[in-house]
Design a protein around this motif. Structure first.
Motif, PDB file in Angstrom:
ATOM      1  N   GLY A 170       0.851  -1.113  -0.031  1.00 49.21           N
ATOM      2  CA  GLY A 170      -0.047  -0.018  -0.002  1.00 49.21           C
ATOM      3  C   GLY A 170       0.821   1.261  -0.026  1.00 49.21           C
ATOM      4  O   GLY A 170       0.538   2.045  -0.779  1.00 49.21           O
ATOM      5  N   VAL A 171       1.983   1.275   0.851  1.00 49.00           N
ATOM      6  CA  VAL A 171       2.899   2.449   0.887  1.00 49.00           C
ATOM      7  C   VAL A 171       3.570   2.676  -0.435  1.00 49.00           C
ATOM      8  O   VAL A 171       3.592   3.837  -1.074  1.00 49.00           O
ATOM      9  CB  VAL A 171       3.898   2.194   2.116  1.00 49.00           C
ATOM     10  CG1 VAL A 171       4.846   3.284   1.913  1.00 49.00           C
ATOM     11  CG2 VAL A 171       2.983   2.263   3.567  1.00 49.00           C
ATOM     12  N   VAL A 172       3.961   1.562  -0.966  1.00 47.99           N
ATOM     13  CA  VAL A 172       4.828   1.760  -2.438  1.00 47.99           C
ATOM     14  C   VAL A 172       3.909   2.279  -3.233  1.00 47.99           C
ATOM     15  O   VAL A 172       4.339   2.871  -4.081  1.00 47.99           O
ATOM     16  CB  VAL A 172       5.416   0.295  -2.492  1.00 47.99           C
ATOM     17  CG1 VAL A 172       6.268   0.635  -4.024  1.00 47.99           C
ATOM     18  CG2 VAL A 172       6.742   0.270  -1.426  1.00 47.99           C
ATOM     19  N   ALA A 173       2.835   1.529  -3.576  1.00 48.91           N
ATOM     20  CA  ALA A 173       1.834   1.921  -4.392  1.00 48.91           C
ATOM     21  C   ALA A 173       1.459   3.555  -4.183  1.00 48.91           C
ATOM     22  O   ALA A 173       1.300   4.074  -5.419  1.00 48.91           O
ATOM     23  CB  ALA A 173       0.385   1.165  -4.276  1.00 48.91           C
ATOM     24  N   ALA A 174       1.343   3.968  -3.070  1.00 49.36           N
ATOM     25  CA  ALA A 174       1.191   5.317  -3.089  1.00 49.36           C
ATOM     26  C   ALA A 174       2.305   6.324  -3.184  1.00 49.36           C
ATOM     27  O   ALA A 174       2.022   7.396  -4.144  1.00 49.36           O
ATOM     28  CB  ALA A 174       0.443   5.580  -1.421  1.00 49.36           C
TER      29      ALA A 174
END
Length: 205
Positions: A40-44
């Motif tokens: 989720g963090v990397v996608a954001a």
């Protein structure tokens, strides 16, 4: 392309360590599966990077001479501001950033206390990180880099830099977080911005 990749990687990796998004990843990974938080963090951060590069490409349509001088001024001015901020920063600055991240996570947890599904964790990680990253120094750096350098190189370097910091946060963030000095990182980031400003000036001659 290699120069743009290296610049994006260095600026993002150094600037993101100890940042609010870093601590958000640390805190979330203590309560949820690390792989989901990381995704989720990397996608954001990847989404933010792509948006920033696209904006940088729009800026690049301006006359090259303006972009060149704007890039130099932006990097050096931003570097000086970071050094000034670091000089005025209290020793407890890292704790303050961590507390801000904790407040953001607590608020999200309160609003979604009954939602622990895979998608809710991914969405929470994505939204919290995306909001925290908006207007951040790394976003400005990415826009400036993309305006005067190879967009693909900047994108790949920045995303890799974000991924490295996110991995550090979710894997060993709890141990490392207490040893990170926001003041030292800000100093280092400031000097790095100035160096890239000088490099941009030299390359433009």
């Amino acid at each position: 392309m290699l120069t743009a990749f290296t610049a994006g990687l260095l600026l993002i990796t150094i600037s993101e360590l100890g940042d609010k998004t870093f601590f958000i990843a640390v805190i979330l990974s203590m309560h949820h599966p690390r792989r989901l938080v990381f995704a989720g963090v990397v996608a954001a951060l990847a989404a933010m990077t792509i948006l920033s590069v696209m904006f940088g490409q729009v800026v690049s349509l301006l006359p090259k001479v303006y972009i060149h001088y704007a890039e130099i001024v932006l990097f050096i001015a931003f570097g000086l501001k970071l050094i000034y901020d670091a000089n005025k920063m209290a020793v407890s600055a890292t704790e303050e950033v961590a507390e801000e991240a904790q407040e953001a996570v607590d608020k999200a947890e309160l609003n979604n206390s009954q939602q622990k599904s895979v998608w809710s964790i991914l969405l929470k990680s994505f939204i919290l990180t995306f909001i925290a990253e908006w207007g951040d120094r790394t976003q400005i750096a990415t826009i400036a880099l993309a305006a005067g350098n190879n967009p693909i190189g900047v994108t790949l370097g920045a995303i890799l830099g974000h991924s490295i910091c996110a991995a550090i946060a979710v894997i060993g963030g709890k141990l490392i977080a207490g040893k990170i000095s926001e003041r030292q990182i800000t100093f280092l980031g400031g000097f790095l911005f100035i160096i890239f400003g000088i490099v941009a000036a030299i390359e433009g001659k």
